[in-house]
Every structure is written in C-alpha cells, then in structure tokens.
Design an enzyme around this catalytic site. Structure first.
Site, PDB file in Angstrom:
ATOM      1  N   HIS A 203       0.717  -1.414  -0.045  1.00  0.00           N
ATOM      2  CA  HIS A 203       0.141   0.183   0.113  1.00  0.00           C
ATOM      3  C   HIS A 203       0.804   1.229   0.174  1.00  0.00           C
ATOM      4  CE1 HIS A 203       0.851  -0.231   4.547  1.00  0.00           C
ATOM      5  NE2 HIS A 203       0.475   1.139   4.299  1.00  0.00           N
TER       6      HIS A 203
HETATM    7  C1  UD1 Z   1      -2.488   5.556   5.649  1.00  0.00           C
HETATM    8  C2  UD1 Z   1      -1.390   6.226   6.159  1.00  0.00           C
HETATM    9  C3  UD1 Z   1      -0.010   5.144   6.244  1.00  0.00           C
HETATM   10  C4  UD1 Z   1      -0.451   4.045   6.929  1.00  0.00           C
HETATM   11  C5  UD1 Z   1      -1.758   3.306   6.113  1.00  0.00           C
HETATM   12  C6  UD1 Z   1      -2.224   2.075   6.897  1.00  0.00           C
HETATM   13  C7  UD1 Z   1      -0.986   8.685   5.910  1.00  0.00           C
HETATM   14  C8  UD1 Z   1      -0.498   9.868   5.087  1.00  0.00           C
HETATM   15  N1  UD1 Z   1      -0.965   7.389   5.414  1.00  0.00           N
HETATM   16  O1  UD1 Z   1      -2.334   5.227   4.186  1.00  0.00           O
HETATM   17  O2  UD1 Z   1       0.915   5.707   6.856  1.00  0.00           O
HETATM   18  O3  UD1 Z   1       0.387   2.814   6.382  1.00  0.00           O
HETATM   19  O4  UD1 Z   1      -2.940   4.429   6.334  1.00  0.00           O
HETATM   20  O5  UD1 Z   1      -3.038   1.302   6.013  1.00  0.00           O
HETATM   21  O6  UD1 Z   1      -1.912   8.903   6.835  1.00  0.00           O
HETATM   22  N2  UD1 Z   1      -9.584   4.365   1.000  1.00  0.00           N
HETATM   23  C9  UD1 Z   1     -10.622   3.800   1.147  1.00  0.00           C
HETATM   24  N3  UD1 Z   1     -11.203   3.310   2.433  1.00  0.00           N
HETATM   25  C10 UD1 Z   1     -10.787   3.487   3.380  1.00  0.00           C
HETATM   26  C11 UD1 Z   1      -9.606   4.059   3.571  1.00  0.00           C
HETATM   27  C12 UD1 Z   1      -9.063   4.677   2.392  1.00  0.00           C
HETATM   28  O7  UD1 Z   1     -11.275   3.544  -0.028  1.00  0.00           O
HETATM   29  O8  UD1 Z   1     -11.396   2.999   4.482  1.00  0.00           O
HETATM   30  C13 UD1 Z   1      -8.757   4.705  -0.140  1.00  0.00           C
HETATM   31  C14 UD1 Z   1      -9.109   6.109  -0.718  1.00  0.00           C
HETATM   32  O9  UD1 Z   1      -9.170   6.132  -2.022  1.00  0.00           O
HETATM   33  C15 UD1 Z   1      -7.934   7.013  -0.157  1.00  0.00           C
HETATM   34  C16 UD1 Z   1      -6.802   6.010  -0.365  1.00  0.00           C
HETATM   35  O10 UD1 Z   1      -7.517   4.793   0.000  1.00  0.00           O
HETATM   36  O11 UD1 Z   1      -7.685   7.913  -0.793  1.00  0.00           O
HETATM   37  C17 UD1 Z   1      -5.742   6.504   0.798  1.00  0.00           C
HETATM   38  O12 UD1 Z   1      -6.189   6.516   2.062  1.00  0.00           O
HETATM   39  P1  UD1 Z   1      -5.309   7.315   3.086  1.00  0.00           P
HETATM   40  O13 UD1 Z   1      -5.731   7.184   4.539  1.00  0.00           O
HETATM   41  O14 UD1 Z   1      -5.037   8.883   2.766  1.00  0.00           O
HETATM   42  O15 UD1 Z   1      -3.938   6.551   3.052  1.00  0.00           O
HETATM   43  P2  UD1 Z   1      -3.418   5.168   3.192  1.00  0.00           P
HETATM   44  O16 UD1 Z   1      -2.668   4.777   1.991  1.00  0.00           O
HETATM   45  O17 UD1 Z   1      -4.574   4.355   3.579  1.00  0.00           O
HETATM   46  N1  UDP Z   2      -4.019  -6.064   8.839  1.00  0.00           N
HETATM   47  C1  UDP Z   2      -5.099  -6.667   9.026  1.00  0.00           C
HETATM   48  N2  UDP Z   2      -5.784  -6.851   7.659  1.00  0.00           N
HETATM   49  C2  UDP Z   2      -5.253  -6.938   6.470  1.00  0.00           C
HETATM   50  C3  UDP Z   2      -3.915  -6.634   6.189  1.00  0.00           C
HETATM   51  C4  UDP Z   2      -3.195  -6.207   7.507  1.00  0.00           C
HETATM   52  O1  UDP Z   2      -5.653  -6.541   9.855  1.00  0.00           O
HETATM   53  O2  UDP Z   2      -5.838  -7.549   5.474  1.00  0.00           O
HETATM   54  C5  UDP Z   2      -3.074  -5.727   9.878  1.00  0.00           C
HETATM   55  C6  UDP Z   2      -1.882  -6.207  10.286  1.00  0.00           C
HETATM   56  O3  UDP Z   2      -1.865  -7.399  11.022  1.00  0.00           O
HETATM   57  C7  UDP Z   2      -0.940  -5.179  11.102  1.00  0.00           C
HETATM   58  C8  UDP Z   2      -1.666  -3.955  10.364  1.00  0.00           C
HETATM   59  O4  UDP Z   2      -2.837  -4.416   9.821  1.00  0.00           O
HETATM   60  O5  UDP Z   2      -1.247  -5.267  12.381  1.00  0.00           O
HETATM   61  C9  UDP Z   2      -0.860  -3.196   9.573  1.00  0.00           C
HETATM   62  O6  UDP Z   2      -1.394  -2.059   8.889  1.00  0.00           O
HETATM   63  P1  UDP Z   2      -0.994  -1.490   7.535  1.00  0.00           P
HETATM   64  O7  UDP Z   2      -0.165  -2.327   6.663  1.00  0.00           O
HETATM   65  O8  UDP Z   2      -2.278  -0.971   7.033  1.00  0.00           O
HETATM   66  O9  UDP Z   2      -0.151  -0.310   8.122  1.00  0.00           O
HETATM   67  P2  UDP Z   2       1.353   0.038   8.575  1.00  0.00           P
HETATM   68  O10 UDP Z   2       1.694  -0.862   9.816  1.00  0.00           O
HETATM   69  O11 UDP Z   2       2.227   0.051   7.044  1.00  0.00           O
HETATM   70  O12 UDP Z   2       1.153   1.611   8.864  1.00  0.00           O
END
Ligand code: UD1
Ligand code: UDP
Length: 349
Positions: A203
């Site tokens: 991601h």
């Molecule tokens: C965010 C965090 C990242 C973290 C990740 C965990 C920031 C800048 N990034 O990244 O550090 O590792 O969460 O998963 O805060 N979207 C959906 N549904 C949701 C959430 C997101 O469809 O419930 C889609 C939307 O199109 C959105 C995109 O995902 O624009 C990105 O979501 P966003 O929360 O901005 O960043 P993440 O990539 O999720």
């Molecule tokens: N995780 C989850 N379901 C999934 C993928 C990840 O519950 O389908 C959990 C995973 O066990 C870990 C956390 O989400 O605890 C990691 O989050 P993510 O990779 O979204 O973000 P990051 O740690 O990179 O910020």
C-alpha cells in the site's frame, strides 16, 4: 486523568487496543476516531476483532489530499479538545491523523504522548516521514519501540522526553494469536493450514500509485510460481481496478480482519510486504519477511537477518526472494509487557 486517544487508520486501532483496555482501569479515556479509514474491513471490523469499545467521537473526515484531510482533522480535533479539556492526549504511529492530533493538541498546550516515536526511514518522499518528525517534536512523552528509535530521538535532542517502552504491537499479537488460531476463516476454497503460500500486502504510495509500477511488481511476483494470498488495501484496489492483470497463482481478497490476518501470517511460508506493522509481526511470528522497499524504519529486523529489503524495480526479485534464509536466533528487539510499562509511565505523569 482525563485522556484523549486519537486514532484514524487501521494500524492505529491495533496499537490502541491493549493500551485502551489497561488505561481505562486508571483513567477516564475518550477515544476519538478521525475517520481517515472508514471501510468496514479497515475500521469497524478491526474494532470488533480486538474488542475495542466504540469511539466516543467519530469525526467522519474521510479521504482527501494531505492538506485538506489534515486541516479538516485539526479543526474538529481542536473543538473536541477544547470542550473536553483533557489532561493528556495520546497519538499513535505516523499517519495524517497522528500529525493532526500533534499539531492541534500542542498549540493549545495539552501534553502529548507519542506511541511509536523515533522512527525514521530518512526517505522524505514518504508522507509518513514528515508526520513522524512533526509528531515527535511536538510531543512531550516519546514512547520509543526500539533502542534504534531511542537513539534517533537522543540524536535529535529529544532524549530527555524519551522512554524506551518496547513496541505495543507485541502485546496485541501475543494476546490475540491464540484466539486467532482457534477462530480464523480461510479464504474460500483454501485450506491455509495445509497450504504452502506467500502472504502479500502492498500500500505504499511509491509502490501502488503508479499502475505501471504496481503491475510490474505483481508480474514479477507471479513468476515466483508459488501461491500468493493478497489481501488488497483499498488504495491499491483503486489502482488494480484500472489494470488488466489476472495474476496466475495470486489469490486477491478484500482486506481481512485482524484475527484472520494474524492466522494467515502464522501459517504462511513467507511474508512479502511494504507495510511497517507487518514487518514487525513477521519477526514476532518468526516468518521470513521480504520488504519491497529500499529502506525501512525497522532496521533491527534486517540486521538480525529476518527481513530482506528488495528494491521493487529489481529484475532479480524472485531469485532474491527464493534464496532468502533466516537464522535460528532472535533478540526480541520489540520487548515484552509493553502496555504495562506505558501505563506505568502515564500513571506517573
Ligand atoms: C494511511 C497512512 C499510512 C498507513 C496506512 C495504513 C497517511 C499519510 N498514510 O495510508 O501511513 O501505513 O494508512 O493502512 O496517513 N481508502 C478507502 N477506504 C478506506 C480508506 C482509504 O477506499 O477506508 C482509499 C481512498 O481512496 C484513499 C486511499 O485509500 O484516498 C488512501 O487512504 P489514506 O488514508 O489517505 O492513506 P493510506 O494509503 O490508507
Ligand atoms: N492487517 C489486517 N488485515 C489486513 C492487512 C493487515 O488486520 O488485511 C493488520 C496487520 O496485522 C497489521 C496492520 O494491519 O497489524 C498493519 O497495517 P497497515 O499495513 O495497513 O499499515 P502500516 O503498519 O504500514 O502503517
């Protein structure tokens, strides 16, 4: 004390779970969910898997550009804090919700605990890197998960606010692994306990936001010729929808609940990821981890030989993955009984 815990994204719910359960024995805790993640599988499902009570405030901010999302969060967070007048605010990790909480609280002089302080990738193209720096420097109590993080904070002149606590995700996974192994649900048609498979997540913006790069990574992984289970993050799903790619041997699923995910990790042959939290979970579960990035904040997992960094553009990706072997030893770099230590420090504030 009256304490506000601010969360918004999936990994923050996972860090909140054990701390919130323990804090409520001693303090009045108000949980604020910014709404940064909002899909059922990214939010509510994780709350219910981990038995976290419903947030007291759900801000419903949702997705937007960095400035719009962070600004909208700050505006409402300030209102909530001014109304509740907490003695302490707790923020977690490095997302936009973390930074919004740090800026909003510090400007109105509310002391802040930052859980997972001192992480640095030294890659400023990652939005998380800016969030970490701002959150650390605006916070008053820096809970460092590792000795490396502690050293980084000391190096930035923040040593007197730093506490080496260990990583709270150790407690979440230790408490929940037995439950997960009893109750998990396999993806349809697969018997994960008896299947040899890789578990994949992607991601990071630089791996998934460009369809050509994302497709390139998946095509190379397809050439591994092994089964890959791939729970797809919504950010990545949005991109995949526009790509013509079937993925021989790749089982695409929605994001899955925490308990199922931990079971999938546990039964996997190896984990391939660009997630921060999953690198740590792979180490804790003693699984070989391939991190599709050129750098990591979790350097000790690499140093100890449990995590291999592979440049996603490397043509030799498959060879590197299959040749990777892990050692027998580990030094438990993420600590243990972390929640207890954190609550002890908070009780002394
Ligand atoms: C965010 C965090 C990242 C973290 C990740 C965990 C920031 C800048 N990034 O990244 O550090 O590792 O969460 O998963 O805060 N979207 C959906 N549904 C949701 C959430 C997101 O469809 O419930 C889609 C939307 O199109 C959105 C995109 O995902 O624009 C990105 O979501 P966003 O929360 O901005 O960043 P993440 O990539 O999720
Ligand atoms: N995780 C989850 N379901 C999934 C993928 C990840 O519950 O389908 C959990 C995973 O066990 C870990 C956390 O989400 O605890 C990691 O989050 P993510 O990779 O979204 O973000 P990051 O740690 O990179 O910020």
């Amino acid at each position: 004390m009256k304490i506000i815990s601010i969360v918004g994204a999936r990994p923050q719910f996972i860090k909140l779970a054990p701390l919130s359960a323990k804090l409520s024995e001693f303090h009045e805790e108000i949980i604020v969910h910014t709404g940064q993640h909002y899909d059922y599988t990214m939010s509510e499902r994780i709350f219910s898997d981990l038995g976290i009570r419903n947030p007291d405030h759900h801000l419903g901010i949702g997705s937007a550009s960095h400035a719009v999302q962070t600004g909208n969060m700050m505006k409402v967070l300030e209102e909530v804090m001014l109304a509740a007048r907490p003695d302490l605010v707790i923020i977690f990790g490095d997302t936009n919700s973390t930074m919004a909480g740090a800026l909003a609280a510090s400007k109105i002089n509310i002391p802040i605990v930052h859980v997972e302080a001192g992480l640095r990738s030294y890659n400023r193209a990652m939005p998380e890197e800016i969030n970490r720096i701002v959150a650390d420097h605006a916070s008053d109590y820096l809970f460092a998960p590792t000795r490396t993080a502690e050293g980084i904070l000391q190096g930035e002149g923040l040593g007197d606010r730093t506490y080496l606590t260990g990583d709270i995700m150790v407690d979440t996974i230790t408490e929940n692994l037995p439950v997960a192994l009893k109750n998990y649900t396999s993806p349809e048609g697969l018997d994960i306990e008896n299947l040899e498979y890789n578990l994949l997540t992607l991601h990071r913006n630089y791996n998934v936001d460009n369809p050509g790069i994302l497709k390139g990574i998946l095509k190379k992984l397809e050439d591994l010729g092994e089964v890959i289970i791939f729970p797809v993050h919504p950010r990545t799903m949005k991109m995949l929808e526009g790509i013509d790619f079937n993925g021989r041997n790749i089982v695409f699923t929605e994001p899955i609940g925490y308990l199922d995910f931990v079971a999938f990790e546990n039964f996997s042959k190896r984990i391939i990821t660009d997630s921060g939290g999953i690198q740590k979970e792979a180490y804790i579960l003693r699984k070989p981890c391939i991190t599709l990035r050129t750098e990591t904040e979790w350097t000790e997992t690499v140093r100890e030989g449990w995590n291999l960094l592979v440049d996603p553009s490397d043509e030799a990706m498959c060879e590197k993955i299959t040749a990777f072997r892990v050692p027998l030893e580990q030094n438990q770099v993420f600590g243990e009984k972390v929640t207890e230590r954190m609550v002890e420090i908070i009780n002394g504030i």
